[in-house]
Design a protein around this motif. Structure first.
Motif, mmCIF file in Angstrom:
data_model
loop_
_atom_site.group_PDB
_atom_site.id
_atom_site.type_symbol
_atom_site.label_atom_id
_atom_site.label_comp_id
_atom_site.label_asym_id
_atom_site.label_seq_id
_atom_site.Cartn_x
_atom_site.Cartn_y
_atom_site.Cartn_z
ATOM 1 N N ASN A 71 0.840 -1.198 0.000
ATOM 2 C CA ASN A 71 0.000 0.000 0.000
ATOM 3 C C ASN A 71 0.874 1.246 0.000
ATOM 4 O OD1 ASN A 71 -2.159 -1.661 0.125
ATOM 5 N ND2 ASN A 71 -2.835 -1.116 2.152
ATOM 6 N N THR A 72 1.542 1.503 -1.129
ATOM 7 C CA THR A 72 2.460 2.632 -1.201
ATOM 8 C C THR A 72 2.037 3.658 -2.247
ATOM 9 O OG1 THR A 72 3.860 1.408 -2.755
ATOM 10 C CG2 THR A 72 4.415 1.242 -0.415
ATOM 11 N N THR A 73 1.051 3.338 -3.045
ATOM 12 C CA THR A 73 0.588 4.235 -4.099
ATOM 13 C C THR A 73 -0.758 4.826 -3.727
ATOM 14 O OG1 THR A 73 1.717 2.854 -5.755
ATOM 15 C CG2 THR A 73 0.084 4.432 -6.568
ATOM 16 N N ASP A 74 -0.926 6.107 -4.017
ATOM 17 C CA ASP A 74 -2.202 6.760 -3.759
ATOM 18 C C ASP A 74 -3.329 5.989 -4.452
ATOM 19 O OD1 ASP A 74 -3.843 9.287 -3.026
ATOM 20 O OD2 ASP A 74 -4.151 9.054 -5.192
ATOM 21 N N PHE A 75 -4.442 5.806 -3.741
ATOM 22 C CA PHE A 75 -5.544 4.998 -4.262
ATOM 23 C C PHE A 75 -6.060 5.519 -5.603
ATOM 24 C CE2 PHE A 75 -10.194 4.346 -4.543
ATOM 25 C CZ PHE A 75 -10.224 2.960 -4.618
ATOM 26 N N VAL A 76 -6.310 6.811 -5.686
ATOM 27 C CA VAL A 76 -6.849 7.399 -6.922
ATOM 28 C C VAL A 76 -5.860 7.228 -8.068
ATOM 29 C CG1 VAL A 76 -7.625 9.519 -8.038
ATOM 30 C CG2 VAL A 76 -8.289 9.043 -5.663
ATOM 31 N N LYS A 77 -4.574 7.430 -7.768
ATOM 32 C CA LYS A 77 -3.547 7.278 -8.798
ATOM 33 C C LYS A 77 -3.457 5.836 -9.257
ATOM 34 C CE LYS A 77 1.354 8.128 -9.753
ATOM 35 N NZ LYS A 77 2.636 8.641 -9.188
ATOM 36 N N LEU A 78 -3.497 4.900 -8.303
ATOM 37 C CA LEU A 78 -3.437 3.483 -8.646
ATOM 38 C C LEU A 78 -4.608 3.091 -9.532
ATOM 39 C CD1 LEU A 78 -2.199 0.656 -8.277
ATOM 40 C CD2 LEU A 78 -3.570 0.418 -6.194
ATOM 41 N N ARG A 79 -5.788 3.531 -9.156
ATOM 42 C CA ARG A 79 -6.987 3.188 -9.937
ATOM 43 C C ARG A 79 -6.907 3.760 -11.345
ATOM 44 N NH1 ARG A 79 -13.177 3.714 -7.624
ATOM 45 N NH2 ARG A 79 -14.254 2.954 -9.502
ATOM 46 N N SER A 80 -6.488 5.001 -11.492
ATOM 47 C CA SER A 80 -6.416 5.621 -12.815
ATOM 48 C C SER A 80 -5.326 4.979 -13.667
ATOM 49 C CB SER A 80 -6.168 7.125 -12.688
ATOM 50 O OG SER A 80 -4.926 7.392 -12.065
ATOM 51 N N ASP A 116 -7.809 -1.657 8.663
ATOM 52 C CA ASP A 116 -7.151 -0.556 9.371
ATOM 53 C C ASP A 116 -8.069 0.640 9.546
ATOM 54 O OD1 ASP A 116 -7.273 0.495 6.828
ATOM 55 O OD2 ASP A 116 -5.107 0.680 6.554
ATOM 56 N N GLY A 117 -9.259 0.583 8.924
ATOM 57 C CA GLY A 117 -10.234 1.661 9.051
ATOM 58 C C GLY A 117 -9.904 2.896 8.242
ATOM 59 N N VAL A 118 -8.836 2.832 7.464
ATOM 60 C CA VAL A 118 -8.392 3.992 6.689
ATOM 61 C C VAL A 118 -8.293 3.685 5.193
ATOM 62 C CG1 VAL A 118 -6.526 5.661 6.342
ATOM 63 C CG2 VAL A 118 -7.093 4.888 8.664
ATOM 64 N N ASN A 166 -1.679 -9.621 1.237
ATOM 65 C CA ASN A 166 -2.075 -9.728 2.642
ATOM 66 C C ASN A 166 -0.852 -9.704 3.566
ATOM 67 O OD1 ASN A 166 -4.857 -9.870 2.254
ATOM 68 N ND2 ASN A 166 -4.832 -12.078 1.951
ATOM 69 N N LEU A 167 0.188 -10.431 3.184
ATOM 70 C CA LEU A 167 1.395 -10.471 3.998
ATOM 71 C C LEU A 167 2.065 -9.102 4.078
ATOM 72 C CD1 LEU A 167 3.045 -13.815 2.790
ATOM 73 C CD2 LEU A 167 2.116 -13.375 5.063
ATOM 74 N N SER A 168 2.018 -8.367 2.994
ATOM 75 C CA SER A 168 2.718 -7.083 2.948
ATOM 76 C C SER A 168 1.961 -5.961 3.643
ATOM 77 C CB SER A 168 2.988 -6.688 1.490
ATOM 78 O OG SER A 168 1.791 -6.321 0.823
ATOM 79 N N THR A 169 0.697 -6.190 3.982
ATOM 80 C CA THR A 169 -0.109 -5.111 4.568
ATOM 81 C C THR A 169 -0.669 -5.451 5.946
ATOM 82 O OG1 THR A 169 -2.104 -5.920 3.428
ATOM 83 C CG2 THR A 169 -0.801 -4.238 2.298
ATOM 84 N N MET A 170 -0.265 -6.568 6.530
ATOM 85 C CA MET A 170 -0.915 -6.989 7.776
ATOM 86 C C MET A 170 -0.297 -6.390 9.037
ATOM 87 S SD MET A 170 0.250 -10.969 7.901
ATOM 88 C CE MET A 170 1.979 -11.464 8.076
ATOM 89 N N THR A 171 0.923 -5.835 8.943
ATOM 90 C CA THR A 171 1.558 -5.240 10.120
ATOM 91 C C THR A 171 0.733 -4.074 10.649
ATOM 92 O OG1 THR A 171 3.744 -5.837 9.272
ATOM 93 C CG2 THR A 171 3.661 -4.178 11.016
ATOM 94 N N GLY A 172 0.479 -4.098 11.937
ATOM 95 C CA GLY A 172 -0.316 -3.046 12.549
ATOM 96 C C GLY A 172 -1.805 -3.254 12.425
ATOM 97 N N VAL A 173 -2.194 -4.290 11.707
ATOM 98 C CA VAL A 173 -3.620 -4.595 11.505
ATOM 99 C C VAL A 173 -3.958 -5.930 12.163
ATOM 100 C CG1 VAL A 173 -5.460 -4.949 9.827
ATOM 101 C CG2 VAL A 173 -3.627 -3.311 9.336
#
Length: 223
Positions: free
Chosen positions: A2-11, A47-49, A145-152
């Motif tokens: 999760n390192t790219t802005d959501f809107v940018k990734l989608r576009s 993460d709620g965000v 999932n593995l790359s984003t689970m820390t802190g969650v």
């Protein structure tokens, strides 16, 4: 991941698929399903965000980088976009059957449930291993999932996720590689990336747990 802005990734992904569709109209179906999936995945992740749909887009982005290593990339992209729909939104099954009948099989296969009953992990991963589309989608899904689970996730759940890779995902990738040698390059890359992720989890999480235990066990100053 999760390192790219959501809107940018989608576009960016939409632009890539639009370019593909100019050469092959089947990618218009991927664009259409992308809009439908976004409609259902409209909340946030655990993460709620992070937007919930970031997960699907991230997996899709990784798959697109492997376009030339996949025998049926369009089918993989469709499966990725639908991989959580039937399980998380049962009402979407009728919509998929009406609008994207070619996707229903993949969405059901990627779900852990059959007619509302959870199947065994053995059966689940055997089905994945024998499908050149679902096996790709599931491997990239676990990578994200593995790359984003820390802190969650809890420390225990992170270790459990890592163990599942050794117990189920790597054997599944090995079987799929033998059954679908045309995709060997992808399976080898996924294996390498999963092993790296698991090593990091198994190295850092026990250290974190030990530090946490030490803080709990040590008395506060003045006590």
């Amino acid at each position: 991941m999760n390192t790219t802005d959501f809107v940018k990734l989608r576009s960016t992904i939409r632009a890539s698929l639009t370019d593909m569709a100019k050469e092959d109209p089947q990618y218009n179906r991927v664009l259409e399903l992308m809009e439908l999936a976004a409609h259902y995945h409209s909340g946030t992740r655990k993460d709620g965000v992070t937007p919930e749909f970031y997960h699907q887009l991230s997996i899709l982005g990784v798959a697109i980088t492997q376009h030339l290593n996949l025998t049926s990339p369009a089918s993989v992209y469709l499966a990725i976009l639908a991989h959580d729909l039937v399980e998380d939104f049962p009402e979407s099954k009728a919509v998929l059957q009406a609008q994207f009948p070619e996707v229903v099989t993949y969405s059901v296969r990627l779900s852990k449930y059959r007619d509302g009953v959870e199947i065994s992990k053995k059966q689940y991963f055997q089905e994945m291993a024998h499908c050149p589309v679902a096996s790709v989608a599931k491997l990239i899904d676990r990578l994200h999932n593995l790359s984003t689970m820390t802190g969650v996730f809890s420390n225990e759940k992170m270790l459990a996720y890592a163990k599942e890779v050794d117990d189920y995902f790597l054997p599944m990738a090995k079987t799929a590689r033998k059954l679908f040698p045309e995709q060997k390059s992808f399976y080898e890359l996924a294996k390498s990336m999963l092993i790296d992720q698991v090593r990091m989890v198994n190295f850092f999480v026990p250290q974190l747990m030990a530090r946490t235990k030490k803080l709990v066990d040590e008395p506060s100053p003045g006590i």
